[in-house]
Write a protein that holds these residues in place. Structure first.
Motif, PDB file in Angstrom:
ATOM      1  N   ALA A  17     -98.650 -95.863  17.660  1.00  0.00           N
ATOM      2  CA  ALA A  17     -99.160 -95.048  16.543  1.00  0.00           C
ATOM      3  C   ALA A  17     -98.300 -95.122  15.285  1.00  0.00           C
ATOM      4  O   ALA A  17     -98.804 -94.928  14.182  1.00  0.00           O
ATOM      5  CB  ALA A  17     -99.290 -93.593  16.994  1.00  0.00           C
ATOM      6  N   ASN A  18     -97.007 -95.410  15.428  1.00  0.00           N
ATOM      7  CA  ASN A  18     -96.135 -95.482  14.245  1.00  0.00           C
ATOM      8  C   ASN A  18     -96.297 -96.764  13.456  1.00  0.00           C
ATOM      9  O   ASN A  18     -95.773 -96.872  12.351  1.00  0.00           O
ATOM     10  CB  ASN A  18     -94.653 -95.424  14.680  1.00  0.00           C
ATOM     11  N   GLY A  19     -96.973 -97.729  14.023  1.00  0.00           N
ATOM     12  CA  GLY A  19     -97.018 -99.064  13.418  1.00  0.00           C
ATOM     13  C   GLY A  19     -98.036 -99.162  12.290  1.00  0.00           C
ATOM     14  O   GLY A  19     -98.742 -98.203  11.969  1.00  0.00           O
ATOM     15  N   ARG A  20     -98.093-100.345  11.686  1.00  0.00           N
ATOM     16  CA  ARG A  20     -99.041-100.572  10.579  1.00  0.00           C
ATOM     17  C   ARG A  20    -100.474-100.344  11.055  1.00  0.00           C
ATOM     18  O   ARG A  20    -101.259 -99.661  10.402  1.00  0.00           O
ATOM     19  CB  ARG A  20     -98.887-102.020  10.053  1.00  0.00           C
ATOM     20  N   GLY A  67    -101.330 -98.740  13.849  1.00  0.00           N
ATOM     21  CA  GLY A  67    -101.413 -97.371  14.365  1.00  0.00           C
ATOM     22  C   GLY A  67    -101.744 -96.377  13.271  1.00  0.00           C
ATOM     23  O   GLY A  67    -102.579 -95.478  13.449  1.00  0.00           O
ATOM     24  N   ARG A  86     -92.599 -95.806  20.247  1.00  0.00           N
ATOM     25  CA  ARG A  86     -91.357 -95.998  20.999  1.00  0.00           C
ATOM     26  C   ARG A  86     -90.371 -94.878  20.726  1.00  0.00           C
ATOM     27  O   ARG A  86     -89.741 -94.361  21.626  1.00  0.00           O
ATOM     28  CB  ARG A  86     -90.761 -97.346  20.583  1.00  0.00           C
ATOM     29  N   LYS A  87     -90.274 -94.467  19.441  1.00  0.00           N
ATOM     30  CA  LYS A  87     -89.110 -93.675  19.049  1.00  0.00           C
ATOM     31  C   LYS A  87     -89.304 -92.163  19.033  1.00  0.00           C
ATOM     32  O   LYS A  87     -88.336 -91.427  19.045  1.00  0.00           O
ATOM     33  CB  LYS A  87     -88.645 -94.122  17.659  1.00  0.00           C
ATOM     34  N   SER A 131     -93.083 -93.558  24.283  1.00  0.00           N
ATOM     35  CA  SER A 131     -93.741 -94.357  25.333  1.00  0.00           C
ATOM     36  C   SER A 131     -93.141 -94.059  26.704  1.00  0.00           C
ATOM     37  O   SER A 131     -93.834 -94.158  27.720  1.00  0.00           O
ATOM     38  CB  SER A 131     -93.651 -95.842  25.013  1.00  0.00           C
ATOM     39  N   LEU A 186     -96.623-103.959  20.953  1.00  0.00           N
ATOM     40  CA  LEU A 186     -95.936-105.246  21.059  1.00  0.00           C
ATOM     41  C   LEU A 186     -95.970-105.682  22.522  1.00  0.00           C
ATOM     42  O   LEU A 186     -96.137-104.836  23.417  1.00  0.00           O
ATOM     43  CB  LEU A 186     -94.488-105.116  20.566  1.00  0.00           C
ATOM     44  N   GLU A 199     -93.781-106.302  24.679  1.00  0.00           N
ATOM     45  CA  GLU A 199     -92.856-105.621  25.601  1.00  0.00           C
ATOM     46  C   GLU A 199     -93.340-104.220  25.982  1.00  0.00           C
ATOM     47  O   GLU A 199     -92.854-103.632  26.941  1.00  0.00           O
ATOM     48  CB  GLU A 199     -91.429-105.569  25.041  1.00  0.00           C
ATOM     49  N   ALA A 200     -94.282-103.682  25.212  1.00  0.00           N
ATOM     50  CA  ALA A 200     -94.825-102.354  25.529  1.00  0.00           C
ATOM     51  C   ALA A 200     -96.121-102.450  26.338  1.00  0.00           C
ATOM     52  O   ALA A 200     -96.623-101.450  26.849  1.00  0.00           O
ATOM     53  CB  ALA A 200     -95.105-101.599  24.233  1.00  0.00           C
ATOM     54  N   ALA A 254    -108.836-107.998  22.449  1.00  0.00           N
ATOM     55  CA  ALA A 254    -109.266-109.027  21.490  1.00  0.00           C
ATOM     56  C   ALA A 254    -108.117-109.310  20.535  1.00  0.00           C
ATOM     57  O   ALA A 254    -107.407-108.385  20.117  1.00  0.00           O
ATOM     58  CB  ALA A 254    -110.495-108.571  20.708  1.00  0.00           C
ATOM     59  N   SER A 255    -107.963-110.573  20.180  1.00  0.00           N
ATOM     60  CA  SER A 255    -106.893-110.941  19.232  1.00  0.00           C
ATOM     61  C   SER A 255    -107.247-110.516  17.821  1.00  0.00           C
ATOM     62  O   SER A 255    -106.377-110.476  16.947  1.00  0.00           O
ATOM     63  CB  SER A 255    -106.663-112.453  19.275  1.00  0.00           C
ATOM     64  N   PHE A 287    -110.242-107.848  15.759  1.00  0.00           N
ATOM     65  CA  PHE A 287    -111.405-106.959  15.866  1.00  0.00           C
ATOM     66  C   PHE A 287    -112.299-107.010  14.636  1.00  0.00           C
ATOM     67  O   PHE A 287    -113.133-106.121  14.461  1.00  0.00           O
ATOM     68  CB  PHE A 287    -110.938-105.520  16.143  1.00  0.00           C
ATOM     69  N   LYS A 345     -94.483-109.923  10.895  1.00  0.00           N
ATOM     70  CA  LYS A 345     -95.202-110.308  12.121  1.00  0.00           C
ATOM     71  C   LYS A 345     -94.273-111.116  13.028  1.00  0.00           C
ATOM     72  O   LYS A 345     -93.609-112.055  12.587  1.00  0.00           O
ATOM     73  CB  LYS A 345     -96.459-111.123  11.781  1.00  0.00           C
TER      74      LYS A 345
HETATM   75  N1  LIG Z   1    -106.347-107.529  17.415  1.00  0.00           N
HETATM   76  C1  LIG Z   1    -106.313-107.240  16.097  1.00  0.00           C
HETATM   77  O1  LIG Z   1    -107.376-107.134  15.427  1.00  0.00           O
HETATM   78  C2  LIG Z   1    -104.990-107.032  15.446  1.00  0.00           C
HETATM   79  C3  LIG Z   1    -103.860-107.130  16.201  1.00  0.00           C
HETATM   80  N2  LIG Z   1    -102.645-106.839  15.647  1.00  0.00           N
HETATM   81  C4  LIG Z   1    -101.530-106.828  16.589  1.00  0.00           C
HETATM   82  O2  LIG Z   1    -101.236-105.462  16.863  1.00  0.00           O
HETATM   83  C5  LIG Z   1     -99.858-105.329  17.174  1.00  0.00           C
HETATM   84  C6  LIG Z   1     -99.232-104.270  16.279  1.00  0.00           C
HETATM   85  O3  LIG Z   1     -99.219-104.729  14.950  1.00  0.00           O
HETATM   86  P1  LIG Z   1     -98.530-103.850  13.807  1.00  0.00           P
HETATM   87  O4  LIG Z   1     -99.124-102.490  13.791  1.00  0.00           O
HETATM   88  O5  LIG Z   1     -98.551-104.670  12.580  1.00  0.00           O
HETATM   89  O6  LIG Z   1     -97.024-103.785  14.386  1.00  0.00           O
HETATM   90  P2  LIG Z   1     -95.884-102.707  14.103  1.00  0.00           P
HETATM   91  O7  LIG Z   1     -94.594-103.389  14.405  1.00  0.00           O
HETATM   92  O8  LIG Z   1     -96.086-102.106  12.748  1.00  0.00           O
HETATM   93  O9  LIG Z   1     -96.163-101.569  15.188  1.00  0.00           O
HETATM   94  C7  LIG Z   1     -95.861-101.737  16.545  1.00  0.00           C
HETATM   95  C8  LIG Z   1     -95.959-100.396  17.248  1.00  0.00           C
HETATM   96  O10 LIG Z   1     -95.644-100.596  18.629  1.00  0.00           O
HETATM   97  C9  LIG Z   1     -94.654 -99.646  19.016  1.00  0.00           C
HETATM   98  N3  LIG Z   1     -93.753-100.233  20.018  1.00  0.00           N
HETATM   99  C10 LIG Z   1     -92.936-101.289  19.880  1.00  0.00           C
HETATM  100  N4  LIG Z   1     -92.248-101.523  21.002  1.00  0.00           N
HETATM  101  C11 LIG Z   1     -92.623-100.573  21.863  1.00  0.00           C
HETATM  102  C12 LIG Z   1     -92.269-100.266  23.183  1.00  0.00           C
HETATM  103  N5  LIG Z   1     -91.375-101.004  23.873  1.00  0.00           N
HETATM  104  N6  LIG Z   1     -92.893 -99.218  23.783  1.00  0.00           N
HETATM  105  C13 LIG Z   1     -93.809 -98.497  23.101  1.00  0.00           C
HETATM  106  N7  LIG Z   1     -94.179 -98.728  21.843  1.00  0.00           N
HETATM  107  C14 LIG Z   1     -93.595 -99.759  21.233  1.00  0.00           C
HETATM  108  C15 LIG Z   1     -93.888 -99.335  17.752  1.00  0.00           C
HETATM  109  O11 LIG Z   1     -93.236 -98.070  17.889  1.00  0.00           O
HETATM  110  P3  LIG Z   1     -92.005 -97.682  16.923  1.00  0.00           P
HETATM  111  O12 LIG Z   1     -92.554 -97.721  15.535  1.00  0.00           O
HETATM  112  O13 LIG Z   1     -91.647 -96.330  17.364  1.00  0.00           O
HETATM  113  O14 LIG Z   1     -90.960 -98.742  17.160  1.00  0.00           O
HETATM  114  C16 LIG Z   1     -95.007 -99.323  16.729  1.00  0.00           C
HETATM  115  O15 LIG Z   1     -95.671 -98.085  16.744  1.00  0.00           O
HETATM  116  C17 LIG Z   1     -99.257-106.723  17.020  1.00  0.00           C
HETATM  117  O16 LIG Z   1     -99.250-107.354  18.277  1.00  0.00           O
HETATM  118  C18 LIG Z   1    -100.243-107.425  16.091  1.00  0.00           C
HETATM  119  O17 LIG Z   1    -100.218-108.812  16.210  1.00  0.00           O
HETATM  120  C19 LIG Z   1    -102.506-106.479  14.352  1.00  0.00           C
HETATM  121  C20 LIG Z   1    -103.608-106.391  13.544  1.00  0.00           C
HETATM  122  C21 LIG Z   1    -104.942-106.673  14.029  1.00  0.00           C
END
Ligand SMILES: NC(=O)C1=CN([C@@H]2O[C@H](COP(=O)(O)OP(=O)(O)OC[C@H]3O[C@@H](n4cnc5c(N)ncnc54)[C@H](OP(=O)(O)O)[C@@H]3O)[C@@H](O)[C@H]2O)C=CC1
Ligand SMILES: O=C(O)C1=N[C@H](C(=O)O)C[C@H](O)C1
Length: 243
Positions: A18-21, A23, A45-46, A60, A77, A79-80, A122-123, A125, A158
């Protein structure tokens, strides 16, 4: 016991990553559809357990403490990924995942999970990429012996390369009989661009998709979540969703 799910009750959604781009885009767009979704939790994660904008947040490592849900949407990612997949299988949750860079072993685990839960990975959406994959397969079939190269460009943060979408387009070219090569560029804040080039002596075709907003991926994933939440266990593909 779970409340019975009726077509009129919102789908209980748990967001992983949820914290990610992605998310953040998913949180915003899901919150705009309160008749369709109730956000029961946001996992990253955090964070520790706290509530932001009415949504309970979980680390997580505390996934099992999250409330019951109908579907988990995962954009995190590799690893998650094992953790969230195991959680969904163990607790009988539907899973929509867009996490790329996952290994062959993780893909096999997705297939196995389909015996127990509804799961759709899906790679990409976006509708445009689904159509592009179809065009690439047809072009590859119509152009035997041509060179096929897939060039993908993304933002500098990325981590995986080639992108998941490039590999999907490569599979499509492979279905048409081609053996594609890949090139990856990481620059600035590019959301995602994929070009499939078909070349031979004296002529060249380029098929390009450009994403300018992550909302296209988030909307597609939420559409998938609403579709998947009430399906029987199986390993679904994006083609099943689009018909
Ligand atoms: N299928 C599709 O249409 C698309 C796929 N993607 C894919 O989605 C994924 C996320 O992209 P993006 O949002 O840009 O990435 P970000 O790096 O911005 O976000 C990743 C998120 O995963 C969390 N995370 C990382 N490691 C762990 C862990 N070990 N346990 C739990 N949570 C974890 C992070 O938490 P924290 O912030 O707390 O570290 C963060 O919330 C990538 O694999 C990307 O390639 C992206 C766009 C479109
Ligand atoms: O990490 C991204 O940003 C994206 N990842 C997906 C991929 O690997 O193909 C989809 C999209 O291109 C954006």
């Amino acid at each position: 016991m779970d409340e019975p799910i009726t077509p009129t009750s919102p789908i209980r959604l748990l967001l992983h990553g949820a914290n990610g781009r992605m998310g953040q885009a998913l949180l915003r767009l899901a919150a705009e559809q309160p008749d369709t979704f109730t956000l029961v939790g946001a996992v990253s994660r955090k964070v520790g357990q706290r509530v932001i904008d009415g949504v309970p947040q979980f680390a997580s490592s505390e996934l099992t403490a999250a409330p019951e849900c109908d579907v988990v949407v995962d954009f995190s990612l590799p690893e998650a990924f094992d953790g969230v997949l195991a959680y969904c299988v163990e607790h009988g949750r539907a899973l929509v995942s867009g996490t790329t860079g996952i290994s062959d072993t993780q893909r096999a685990a997705l297939d196995a999970a389909g015996q127990r839960i509804p799961v759709l990975w899906a790679s990409n959406f976006s509708l445009g990429v689904a159509v592009l994959a179809d065009l690439v397969e047809r072009a590859a079939r119509a152009l035997p012996g041509w060179d096929v190269d897939i060039v993908e460009q993304h933002h500098v943060r990325k981590l995986d390369a080639p992108s998941g979408t490039a590999l999907t387009l490569g599979d499509a070219a492979g279905q048409g009989g081609a053996i594609p090569r890949y090139a990856s560029l990481r620059a600035g804040d590019i959301v995602g661009e994929h070009t499939v080039q078909f070349a031979t002596l004296g002529e060249r075709i380029e098929l390009t998709h450009r994403a300018t907003s992550r909302d296209i991926f988030a909307r597609g994933a939420l559409h998938a979540a609403a579709w998947l939440a009430r399906r029987p266990p199986a390993r679904y593909r994006i083609g099943d969703l689009l018909g």
